[in-house]
Design a protein around this motif. Sequence first.
Motif, PDB file in Angstrom:
ATOM      1  N   THR A   1     -39.474  17.495 -24.272  1.00 23.10           N
ATOM      2  CA  THR A   1     -39.104  16.650 -23.138  1.00 23.10           C
ATOM      3  C   THR A   1     -40.103  16.804 -22.006  1.00 23.10           C
ATOM      4  O   THR A   1     -40.535  15.823 -21.398  1.00 23.10           O
ATOM      5  CB  THR A   1     -37.695  17.019 -22.643  1.00 23.10           C
ATOM      6  OG1 THR A   1     -36.758  16.849 -23.710  1.00 23.10           O
ATOM      7  CG2 THR A   1     -37.285  16.135 -21.475  1.00 23.10           C
ATOM      8  N   ALA A   2     -40.476  18.051 -21.725  1.00 21.01           N
ATOM      9  CA  ALA A   2     -41.451  18.298 -20.665  1.00 21.01           C
ATOM     10  C   ALA A   2     -42.787  17.629 -20.988  1.00 21.01           C
ATOM     11  O   ALA A   2     -43.441  17.057 -20.110  1.00 21.01           O
ATOM     12  CB  ALA A   2     -41.642  19.802 -20.470  1.00 21.01           C
ATOM     13  N   HIS A   3     -43.191  17.696 -22.248  1.00 24.82           N
ATOM     14  CA  HIS A   3     -44.462  17.104 -22.672  1.00 24.82           C
ATOM     15  C   HIS A   3     -44.444  15.586 -22.534  1.00 24.82           C
ATOM     16  O   HIS A   3     -45.411  14.980 -22.069  1.00 24.82           O
ATOM     17  CB  HIS A   3     -44.756  17.504 -24.118  1.00 24.82           C
ATOM     18  CG  HIS A   3     -45.933  16.790 -24.717  1.00 24.82           C
ATOM     19  ND1 HIS A   3     -47.219  16.994 -24.276  1.00 24.82           N
ATOM     20  CD2 HIS A   3     -46.006  15.858 -25.712  1.00 24.82           C
ATOM     21  CE1 HIS A   3     -48.049  16.233 -24.985  1.00 24.82           C
ATOM     22  NE2 HIS A   3     -47.340  15.537 -25.846  1.00 24.82           N
ATOM     23  N   SER A   4     -43.324  14.962 -22.933  1.00 20.00           N
ATOM     24  CA  SER A   4     -43.266  13.499 -22.953  1.00 20.00           C
ATOM     25  C   SER A   4     -42.945  12.887 -21.595  1.00 20.00           C
ATOM     26  O   SER A   4     -43.383  11.770 -21.298  1.00 20.00           O
ATOM     27  CB  SER A   4     -42.226  13.036 -23.987  1.00 20.00           C
ATOM     28  OG  SER A   4     -40.933  13.512 -23.648  1.00 20.00           O
ATOM     29  N   GLU A   5     -42.177  13.614 -20.755  1.00 19.74           N
ATOM     30  CA  GLU A   5     -41.733  13.033 -19.496  1.00 19.74           C
ATOM     31  C   GLU A   5     -42.344  13.701 -18.265  1.00 19.74           C
ATOM     32  O   GLU A   5     -42.248  13.156 -17.159  1.00 19.74           O
ATOM     33  CB  GLU A   5     -40.204  13.134 -19.390  1.00 19.74           C
ATOM     34  CG  GLU A   5     -39.467  12.399 -20.490  1.00 19.74           C
ATOM     35  CD  GLU A   5     -37.959  12.537 -20.354  1.00 19.74           C
ATOM     36  OE1 GLU A   5     -37.515  13.153 -19.355  1.00 19.74           O
ATOM     37  OE2 GLU A   5     -37.244  12.034 -21.234  1.00 19.74           O
TER      38      GLU A   5
ATOM     39  N   ALA B   1     -43.678  23.763 -30.001  1.00 21.83           N
ATOM     40  CA  ALA B   1     -42.387  23.307 -29.482  1.00 21.83           C
ATOM     41  C   ALA B   1     -42.437  21.876 -28.970  1.00 21.83           C
ATOM     42  O   ALA B   1     -41.442  21.148 -29.048  1.00 21.83           O
ATOM     43  CB  ALA B   1     -41.914  24.243 -28.371  1.00 21.83           C
ATOM     44  N   ARG B   2     -43.567  21.435 -28.450  1.00 21.93           N
ATOM     45  CA  ARG B   2     -43.636  20.085 -27.886  1.00 21.93           C
ATOM     46  C   ARG B   2     -43.541  18.999 -28.960  1.00 21.93           C
ATOM     47  O   ARG B   2     -43.407  17.821 -28.629  1.00 21.93           O
ATOM     48  CB  ARG B   2     -44.919  19.904 -27.080  1.00 21.93           C
ATOM     49  CG  ARG B   2     -46.189  19.922 -27.898  1.00 21.93           C
ATOM     50  CD  ARG B   2     -47.404  19.705 -27.027  1.00 21.93           C
ATOM     51  NE  ARG B   2     -48.638  19.725 -27.805  1.00 21.93           N
ATOM     52  CZ  ARG B   2     -49.805  19.304 -27.344  1.00 21.93           C
ATOM     53  NH1 ARG B   2     -49.885  18.841 -26.104  1.00 21.93           N
ATOM     54  NH2 ARG B   2     -50.884  19.357 -28.096  1.00 21.93           N
ATOM     55  N   THR B   3     -43.599  19.389 -30.234  1.00 22.80           N
ATOM     56  CA  THR B   3     -43.462  18.409 -31.320  1.00 22.80           C
ATOM     57  C   THR B   3     -42.071  18.423 -31.950  1.00 22.80           C
ATOM     58  O   THR B   3     -41.786  17.607 -32.833  1.00 22.80           O
ATOM     59  CB  THR B   3     -44.489  18.693 -32.431  1.00 22.80           C
ATOM     60  OG1 THR B   3     -44.186  19.952 -33.062  1.00 22.80           O
ATOM     61  CG2 THR B   3     -45.899  18.743 -31.869  1.00 22.80           C
ATOM     62  N   LEU B   4     -41.198  19.346 -31.515  1.00 22.39           N
ATOM     63  CA  LEU B   4     -39.893  19.509 -32.134  1.00 22.39           C
ATOM     64  C   LEU B   4     -38.855  18.611 -31.462  1.00 22.39           C
ATOM     65  O   LEU B   4     -38.628  18.715 -30.258  1.00 22.39           O
ATOM     66  CB  LEU B   4     -39.437  20.966 -32.042  1.00 22.39           C
ATOM     67  CG  LEU B   4     -40.362  22.006 -32.695  1.00 22.39           C
ATOM     68  CD1 LEU B   4     -39.815  23.400 -32.458  1.00 22.39           C
ATOM     69  CD2 LEU B   4     -40.494  21.729 -34.191  1.00 22.39           C
ATOM     70  N   PRO B   5     -38.198  17.720 -32.211  1.00 21.72           N
ATOM     71  CA  PRO B   5     -37.185  16.834 -31.618  1.00 21.72           C
ATOM     72  C   PRO B   5     -36.079  17.636 -30.933  1.00 21.72           C
ATOM     73  O   PRO B   5     -35.566  18.604 -31.481  1.00 21.72           O
ATOM     74  CB  PRO B   5     -36.647  16.062 -32.828  1.00 21.72           C
ATOM     75  CG  PRO B   5     -37.754  16.106 -33.832  1.00 21.72           C
ATOM     76  CD  PRO B   5     -38.400  17.444 -33.653  1.00 21.72           C
ATOM     77  N   GLY B   6     -35.741  17.248 -29.723  1.00 24.59           N
ATOM     78  CA  GLY B   6     -34.660  17.896 -28.991  1.00 24.59           C
ATOM     79  C   GLY B   6     -35.055  19.147 -28.243  1.00 24.59           C
ATOM     80  O   GLY B   6     -34.255  19.685 -27.485  1.00 24.59           O
TER      81      GLY B   6
END
Length: 209
Positions: free
Chosen positions: A197-201, A187-192
């Motif tokens: 979001t949690a992974h990147s921010e 899920a952390r690679t799926l856009p949107g």
Amino acid sequence: MAEPPADADLTHLIILASDAFAPSQAELASEVGVQPLAITTWRRGRSRPTRQHLSNMARALEKRAERLASLAERLHERAATQAPLTRRRSAATQPSRDLALARRMVRGMVRSGTEVVLRVVFYGSRARASAASPRSDYDFVVVLKDCPADIERVEQELKDAARTALGEPPTAALDIWVCDLDEWNTARTLPGHPLRTAHSEGVVLYERV
């Protein structure tokens, strides 16, 4: 340098705009007429909303669109009259109170013994600090070694452990997304996707070595 004078109207407008752009799951659930946990199970495909729930959600989005349009107009008006700000030196970086509370809650989750916790990510407006409002949730992703059969029960047990570790009622609701390592990695690679979001921010507050 001198700090700019306080502007209560502008502060209130910014809070309204940030809350409207990123409402909490609890707020959406309230407008739909269900508990926040129902939204979580719908998002994960573990249950289905009724026709009335879907209609309520549609009306909530329509009302939000109207509020967003109104807020956008007010922001444009303010931008046209906003004077340039004098840049001032930032204060030394210190852990925010929200981050400190989040760390205490995470320690409680990890020690709870409910499941084998591999990672805990603190994300959302509380983690960003500057974007939080008093009504913002404390948002966590808890990655487990194995996906539990009763995920709602585990989520509640983790929330109880977090509150116990805190020693006092949190100032806002807790929202915990429980997943196993496979779901997290996918899920952390799926856009949107919220987990991306949690992974990147987000901020990793615990990781099992």
